[in-house]
Write a protein that holds these residues in place. Structure first.
Motif, PDB file in Angstrom:
ATOM      1  N   ARG A  23       0.828  -1.204   0.000  1.00  0.00           N
ATOM      2  CA  ARG A  23       0.000   0.000   0.000  1.00  0.00           C
ATOM      3  C   ARG A  23       0.863   1.256   0.000  1.00  0.00           C
ATOM      4  NH1 ARG A  23      -4.468  -2.270   4.383  1.00  0.00           N
ATOM      5  NH2 ARG A  23      -5.266  -3.914   3.016  1.00  0.00           N
ATOM      6  N   LEU A  24       0.222   2.358  -0.297  1.00  0.00           N
ATOM      7  CA  LEU A  24       0.945   3.623  -0.367  1.00  0.00           C
ATOM      8  C   LEU A  24       1.547   3.993   0.981  1.00  0.00           C
ATOM      9  CD1 LEU A  24      -1.608   5.627  -2.518  1.00  0.00           C
ATOM     10  CD2 LEU A  24       0.731   5.073  -3.195  1.00  0.00           C
ATOM     11  N   PRO A  25       2.734   4.592   0.992  1.00  0.00           N
ATOM     12  CA  PRO A  25       3.382   4.963   2.253  1.00  0.00           C
ATOM     13  C   PRO A  25       2.795   6.229   2.859  1.00  0.00           C
ATOM     14  CG  PRO A  25       4.735   5.639   0.412  1.00  0.00           C
ATOM     15  CD  PRO A  25       3.572   4.875  -0.182  1.00  0.00           C
ATOM     16  N   ARG A  26       3.180   6.523   4.080  1.00  0.00           N
ATOM     17  CA  ARG A  26       2.671   7.697   4.796  1.00  0.00           C
ATOM     18  C   ARG A  26       3.042   9.010   4.140  1.00  0.00           C
ATOM     19  NH1 ARG A  26       4.037   6.171  11.119  1.00  0.00           N
ATOM     20  NH2 ARG A  26       2.532   4.464  11.338  1.00  0.00           N
ATOM     21  N   THR A  27       4.113   9.008   3.360  1.00  0.00           N
ATOM     22  CA  THR A  27       4.550  10.250   2.717  1.00  0.00           C
ATOM     23  C   THR A  27       3.696  10.620   1.512  1.00  0.00           C
ATOM     24  OG1 THR A  27       6.141   8.947   1.453  1.00  0.00           O
ATOM     25  CG2 THR A  27       6.946  10.001   3.476  1.00  0.00           C
ATOM     26  N   HIS A  28       2.818   9.741   1.096  1.00  0.00           N
ATOM     27  CA  HIS A  28       1.955  10.020  -0.055  1.00  0.00           C
ATOM     28  C   HIS A  28       0.721  10.785   0.414  1.00  0.00           C
ATOM     29  CE1 HIS A  28      -0.658   9.310  -3.522  1.00  0.00           C
ATOM     30  NE2 HIS A  28       0.449   9.118  -4.202  1.00  0.00           N
ATOM     31  N   PRO A  29       0.168  11.686  -0.405  1.00  0.00           N
ATOM     32  CA  PRO A  29      -1.001  12.478   0.029  1.00  0.00           C
ATOM     33  C   PRO A  29      -2.223  11.636   0.369  1.00  0.00           C
ATOM     34  CG  PRO A  29      -0.518  12.837  -2.307  1.00  0.00           C
ATOM     35  CD  PRO A  29       0.660  12.140  -1.725  1.00  0.00           C
ATOM     36  N   ALA A  58      -2.279   9.280   2.367  1.00  0.00           N
ATOM     37  CA  ALA A  58      -2.218   9.020   3.808  1.00  0.00           C
ATOM     38  C   ALA A  58      -2.931  10.117   4.589  1.00  0.00           C
ATOM     39  CB  ALA A  58      -0.766   8.906   4.262  1.00  0.00           C
ATOM     40  N   GLU A  59      -2.876  11.348   4.109  1.00  0.00           N
ATOM     41  CA  GLU A  59      -3.579  12.439   4.770  1.00  0.00           C
ATOM     42  C   GLU A  59      -5.089  12.238   4.693  1.00  0.00           C
ATOM     43  OE1 GLU A  59      -4.233  15.823   6.979  1.00  0.00           O
ATOM     44  OE2 GLU A  59      -2.396  14.680   6.648  1.00  0.00           O
ATOM     45  N   VAL A  60      -5.547  11.682   3.578  1.00  0.00           N
ATOM     46  CA  VAL A  60      -6.970  11.387   3.430  1.00  0.00           C
ATOM     47  C   VAL A  60      -7.402  10.378   4.483  1.00  0.00           C
ATOM     48  CG1 VAL A  60      -8.718  10.434   1.893  1.00  0.00           C
ATOM     49  CG2 VAL A  60      -6.960  11.933   0.978  1.00  0.00           C
ATOM     50  N   ARG A  61      -6.583   9.369   4.727  1.00  0.00           N
ATOM     51  CA  ARG A  61      -6.892   8.383   5.770  1.00  0.00           C
ATOM     52  C   ARG A  61      -7.076   9.065   7.121  1.00  0.00           C
ATOM     53  NH1 ARG A  61      -1.468   5.224   4.555  1.00  0.00           N
ATOM     54  NH2 ARG A  61      -1.895   4.433   2.471  1.00  0.00           N
TER      55      ARG A  61
END
Length: 467
Positions: free
Chosen positions: A442-448, A450-453
């Motif tokens: 899955r996408l890492p925390r540095t990807h935008p 993660a902010e949506v989550r």
């Protein structure tokens, strides 16, 4: 340790992709594009050759710039007729275990809610081997086909930003990881408390619903993008994982690659995690003489008018009005793909291209280089290209389909493996794990995303642990 070179096959579900005229060659099978067996056979060939994936181009537009009509495109078979690639993916996945699938879909024309479900479905059915090539459209014909005018270039990316934020919310934030119980004893399939409604009212998109599909292996598909304009590079630096670039020389690509990596770092992302794929074509023989004989043979079939139909469609400029031996100059007001003209007129200042030279170049392999020779010579050219341009691998086009991909897998891949710069076999896991390593489905925390989550589910443990 040598850099590992990655390779995708670059195709279109049409009789012509990047080699106008070659469908007439007796060894080419491109005219079978509308038969499912053709695509399942291609998938098997690519997996035997250890290709990372098949990158399938698509659009709703037609090449009607050349001569001001669609007549030349129809006559030459240039991207019309053209089928929907999504419908063949399940069958291609069923005959393979590792091959990835990069599917093109337009963030302007495709309704985001329905699209998000289709991609989650494909990610389930392929066990996590789906990628999405995000495009925003560049043609007037595509805009007319969907009932709207062509949106200005930079504004299209603004809309795509909003589109991405919405589908991220659906993929990443609507369902918690443990929402699906499948509890037969209690008769509970889903815990309603762990499914979250996505409410969005943006400038263009409005949604108030839960995502219809449960989380797939990757949640968000691997994100591909191909914009090379300044606004396109900004978009890629924020969203993309794999970036498709094209140009006739490594010198034309290197500044684009370096600038996008710098922008990604400014966004808090690891620039090394952006993987760049450059369009290229290989014509390989067991000897140099055999390869050169193939090229000479192929040139007998190239279609100069078809190449100009392509180039006019890419740039938005009607080249039927330009003499073949006239130098091609930069035209800043072009409505098409900005980089399609720039790579011939601005980014390589040491060369002036005539229209005839561009057409001959485009006629075999499109805007990328053509590497011709023995396996060793082609491997040398690929290694040099990767080093000088800064890309991570190739989106490999073809002259003949599927023969050129068979030749690459049979002749070039073993040579690259011998040099230690190509994988000995597929890694386990999803497409993202094959690209980035085990545990990175899955996408890492540095990807935008993660902010949506975090916004949708405050206080919830991260869906993806930090790499």
């Amino acid at each position: 340790m040598p850099k590992q070179i990655r390779v995708n096959a670059f195709v279109l579900q049409s009789p012509v992709h990047q080699t106008p005229g070659l469908w007439r060659h007796p060894e080419d099978r491109s005219v079978e594009y509308n038969q499912l067996e053709f695509w399942t056979n291609l998938a098997r060939i690519l997996e035997r050759g250890l290709f990372d994936g098949v990158f399938i181009a698509d659009s709703l537009g037609t090449n009607d710039v050349y001569g001001g009509s669609i007549e030349a495109a129809l006559r030459r078979g240039i991207h019309v007729p053209k089928n929907d690639p999504l419908l063949s993916i399940s069958a291609m996945a069923a005959v393979t275990k590792h091959l990835g699938f990069g599917i093109t879909s337009n963030a302007i024309h495709e309704p985001p809610y329905a699209f998000a479900r289709r991609m989650t479905t494909l990610d389930h059915l392929t066990q996590g081997r789906i990628g999405w090539n995000i495009v925003t459209g560049h043609s007037e014909s595509g805009a007319r086909a969907t009932g709207a005018g062509l949106i200005p270039h930079d504004e299209r990316y603004d809309i795509a930003d909003e589109y991405l934020d919405l589908v991220y919310a659906l993929w990443e934030g609507s369902w918690e990881d443990d929402a699906v119980l499948r509890d037969k004893a209690r008769g509970i399939f889903v815990d309603p408390a762990k499914v979250h409604r996505v409410q969005r009212r943006g400038n263009r998109f409005v949604t108030d619903a839960v995502h219809l599909a449960e989380p797939s292996p990757q949640r968000t598909p691997v994100l591909y993008q191909a914009g090379a304009s300044s606004r396109g590079r900004a978009f890629a630096a924020r969203h993309a994982e794999c970036i498709f670039v094209s140009g006739p020389t490594a010198q034309a690509l290197a500044p684009l690659v370096a600038d996008t990596r710098r922008r990604a770092a400014a966004n808090g992302r690891d620039p090394a995690e952006l993987l760049f794929f450059s369009m290229a074509t290989t014509i390989v023989g067991r000897t140099e003489e055999e390869a050169q004989a193939k090229l000479t043979d192929y040139r007998r079939y190239i279609d100069i008018e078809g190449a100009l139909v392509l180039f006019s469609g890419w740039t938005g400029i009607d080249f039927s009005r330009v003499a073949l031996d006239e130098p091609v100059r930069h035209q800043p007001q072009s409505a098409g793909i900005h980089s399609a003209l720039d790579v011939f007129t601005r980014t390589d200042p040491d060369r002036v291209w005539t229209l005839r030279q561009i057409a001959e170049h485009v006629a075999i392999g499109g805007r990328g280089p053509v590497f011709v020779g023995s396996p060793g010579q082609v491997a040398d050219a690929i290694e040099r290209w990767v080093e000088e341009s800064g890309v991570d691998g190739l989106n490999l086009s073809y002259a003949l389909l599927p023969g050129d991909y068979e030749d690459f897998g049979t002749l070039v891949v073993p040579e690259l493996q011998r040099r230690g710069c190509f994988k000995p076999g597929y890694a386990p896991g999803t497409l993202r794990e094959k690209l980035y390593g085990s545990g990175r489905a899955r996408l890492p925390r540095t990807h935008p995303a993660a902010e949506v989550r975090r916004l949708l589910m405050p206080g919830l443990r991260e869906l993806q642990p930090a790499p």
